[in-house]
Design a protein around this motif. Structure first.
Motif, PDB file in Angstrom:
ATOM      1  N   SER A  49     -75.834 -29.702  -6.502  1.00 22.39           N
ATOM      2  CA  SER A  49     -75.260 -29.135  -5.281  1.00 22.39           C
ATOM      3  C   SER A  49     -74.560 -27.819  -5.583  1.00 22.39           C
ATOM      4  O   SER A  49     -74.677 -26.842  -4.827  1.00 22.39           O
ATOM      5  N   LYS A  88     -75.255 -25.766  -8.002  1.00 25.33           N
ATOM      6  CA  LYS A  88     -76.257 -24.753  -8.317  1.00 25.33           C
ATOM      7  C   LYS A  88     -76.847 -24.115  -7.065  1.00 25.33           C
ATOM      8  O   LYS A  88     -77.404 -23.014  -7.115  1.00 25.33           O
ATOM      9  N   GLY A  89     -76.742 -24.806  -5.953  1.00 20.95           N
ATOM     10  CA  GLY A  89     -77.292 -24.276  -4.716  1.00 20.95           C
ATOM     11  C   GLY A  89     -76.329 -23.417  -3.926  1.00 20.95           C
ATOM     12  O   GLY A  89     -76.684 -22.905  -2.857  1.00 20.95           O
ATOM     13  N   PRO A  96     -73.211 -26.660  -0.286  1.00 20.20           N
ATOM     14  CA  PRO A  96     -74.417 -27.450  -0.014  1.00 20.20           C
ATOM     15  C   PRO A  96     -74.101 -28.941  -0.055  1.00 20.20           C
ATOM     16  O   PRO A  96     -73.245 -29.388  -0.828  1.00 20.20           O
ATOM     17  N   GLU A 127     -79.016 -31.679   0.264  1.00 19.23           N
ATOM     18  CA  GLU A 127     -79.604 -30.334   0.207  1.00 19.23           C
ATOM     19  C   GLU A 127     -79.843 -29.896  -1.232  1.00 19.23           C
ATOM     20  O   GLU A 127     -80.921 -29.383  -1.571  1.00 19.23           O
ATOM     21  N   GLY A 128     -78.841 -30.094  -2.096  1.00 16.14           N
ATOM     22  CA  GLY A 128     -78.996 -29.699  -3.486  1.00 16.14           C
ATOM     23  C   GLY A 128     -80.103 -30.469  -4.182  1.00 16.14           C
ATOM     24  O   GLY A 128     -80.911 -29.893  -4.924  1.00 16.14           O
ATOM     25  N   ALA A 131     -83.653 -29.500  -2.810  1.00 21.42           N
ATOM     26  CA  ALA A 131     -84.068 -28.196  -3.324  1.00 21.42           C
ATOM     27  C   ALA A 131     -84.516 -28.300  -4.784  1.00 21.42           C
ATOM     28  O   ALA A 131     -85.524 -27.696  -5.186  1.00 21.42           O
ATOM     29  N   MET A 139     -82.512 -21.823  -6.836  1.00 19.08           N
ATOM     30  CA  MET A 139     -81.997 -22.962  -6.081  1.00 19.08           C
ATOM     31  C   MET A 139     -81.312 -22.511  -4.794  1.00 19.08           C
ATOM     32  O   MET A 139     -81.464 -23.128  -3.743  1.00 19.08           O
ATOM     33  N   GLN A 140     -80.537 -21.421  -4.879  1.00 17.43           N
ATOM     34  CA  GLN A 140     -79.797 -20.955  -3.700  1.00 17.43           C
ATOM     35  C   GLN A 140     -80.751 -20.632  -2.555  1.00 17.43           C
ATOM     36  O   GLN A 140     -80.463 -20.934  -1.390  1.00 17.43           O
ATOM     37  N   VAL A 182     -82.164 -23.963  -1.102  1.00 16.24           N
ATOM     38  CA  VAL A 182     -81.152 -24.654  -0.308  1.00 16.24           C
ATOM     39  C   VAL A 182     -81.025 -24.003   1.067  1.00 16.24           C
ATOM     40  O   VAL A 182     -80.924 -24.679   2.100  1.00 16.24           O
TER      41      VAL A 182
END
Length: 453
Positions: free
Chosen positions: A231, A233-234, A242, A246-247, A250, A311-312, A315
């Protein structure tokens, strides 16, 4: 370990329901192909004086009682328009398992999970008039048992199925005041059924759902630290917090795209779909316990290039896809104006013509299956199914996310093309966060058994 069927019977509603009007499917039900979603609850022996006959008798009686308010689950589909014949009932199978529950959990073969289920799961049902629900009670020699259930997707989404199970459990443990009384009219009022539903769209839905490719199912566990790290990392300026889902979505989606790139040696479009419960998004809100397929797929697409997939970015795509499903969007889909739904399906057909890699995500983390108590305590483990069939079209590339008790970990039950799965099973970056079929830990944090393959 052998599972032998001892008896099969039909459980019918405890009160007369034959006089009730046919239950109308909603348009979303009509478009949903017939397939079964499974669940297996494993219960140890907590009471040495409790006999299997007592367990079976109590489960049968309270199942009958629960079917009275949930009577559509006791019927059969007619002409993909209504459910009738409520006296048909729910198949109830008693099975004996040669062995002990602890032995099974110490060295389980995941494909054995299918033997605890009353139906073939996640595959196309050629007969549209199959039962809407089915139950199999598997009694181990030690007295523990596995309660296997299957729910037809024709009127059962996750909320409908979990509402039924929770209501059944409340009746079984003597807490009838906690039983759920479902709303049977919301879905067909919001999405009226079509008497002349174009067959083109039902065929399209089947082609989007099912595939004859070879799939492999694996259970991966992401512990609380892994979920929190993913999470984080997103995070981005656009999305600063996030969610856990969601994390994780993704990360899994990115890992699957990397696997596809390794297989093909090139990049091609990738599509992620995520099932969204629309009951809470309509205006006015629908009842939380409305029966039917009151879900809509949030779509996110990504056209990867040779650069690293961030990742961002993924997400953000996931949240954007879910965010498009709001009250205004649903207003366009509902009522007599089914044109908007048909237009959406046409767009999906256009997208499918480009042959993208598609991954479908289903989040069961709000269903609290690990809390379901029929009067003998909470389940020691909650399983889903073992593997997809090879001789029948089955759901393709789908991931089910499920909470693990109260420790904030998440299980990902992943059914993927066997070539994609073969890469993920050896992907060091993926395995740095995901444990393949690890040990089961009870709520007391005492290791119960090893699940290493």
């Amino acid at each position: 370990m052998e599972v032998a069927v001892i008896s099969v019977e039909s459980i019918k509603p405890s009160s007369p329901v034959h006089h009730l009007k046919p239950f109308k499917l909603c348009l979303l039900d009509q478009l949903t192909p017939a397939s079964y979603s499974p669940l297996i609850l494993f219960y140890p022996t907590n009471d040495a004086h409790l006999k299997s006959t007592q367990i079976l008798t109590q489960l049968k009686w309270t199942l009958s009682k629960t079917l009275t308010p949930f009577y559509p689950l006791s019927g059969r589909v007619k002409d993909n328009f209504v459910i009738h014949n409520y006296e048909e009932g729910v198949p109830f199978i008693e099975a004996r398992v040669k062995g002990h529950l602890s032995d099974f959990l110490q060295h389980p073969q995941m494909e054995l999970l299918n033997q605890f289920l009353p139906c073939q799961s996640f595959c196309q049902q050629p007969n549209p008039t199959v039962a809407q629900a089915a139950v199999q009670v598997n009694m181990f020699d030690c007295g523990g048992f596995a309660l296997g259930m299957c729910f037809s997707h024709k009127i059962n989404d996750g909320i409908t199925g979990s509402s039924f199970i929770k209501s059944w459990a409340a009746n079984a443990r003597g807490s009838a005041n906690e039983a759920i009384h479902p709303n049977l009219s919301d879905a067909s009022s919001l999405f009226p059924p079509q008497e002349s539903l174009p067959s083109h769209y039902t065929s399209l839905m089947e082609s989007l759902w099912f595939s004859k490719r070879r799939f492999r199912t694996r259970r991966f566990v992401f512990d609380a630290n892994a979920v929190a790290t993913l999470s984080a990392k997103g995070r981005s300026k656009l999305i600063q917090s996030p969610t856990r889902v969601e994390g994780l979505c993704a990360f899994i989606w990115r890992s699957c795209m990397n696997a596809c790139r390794s297989i093909s040696g090139s990049t091609r479009p990738s599509v992620m779909s995520q099932a969204v419960n629309i009951r809470r998004l309509t205006k006015p809100r629908l009842s939380r316990y409305s029966i039917g397929n009151l879900v809509w797929s949030a779509i996110a697409s990504y056209d990867p290039d040779e650069t690293e997939m961030r990742m961002q970015e993924l997400v953000a795509l996931v949240r954007e896809g879910v965010g498009r499903i709001n009250s205004e969007y649903l207003k366009k889909l509902s009522g007599e104006g089914c044109t908007a739904i048909y237009e959406h399906l046409n767009r999906l057909a256009e997208m499918a013509s480009e042959n993208p890699d598609v991954f479908s995500f289903f989040s069961w983390h709000t269903f609290d299956f690990s809390e379901i108590d029929f009067g003998w305590g909470k389940p020691i483990w909650v399983g889903i199914f073992g593997k997809a069939r090879r001789d029948s079209p089955c759901d393709s590339n789908f991931i089910i996310l499920k909470d693990i008790g109260k420790n904030n970990g998440i299980e990902a039950w992943m059914t993927l093309d066997e070539n994609i799965m073969a890469i993920l099973e050896h992907d060091l970056e993926f395995l740095a966060f995901a444990s393949l079929n690890p040990c089961i830990v009870m709520e007391t944090n005492k290791v119960f058994c090893s699940l290493e393959e």
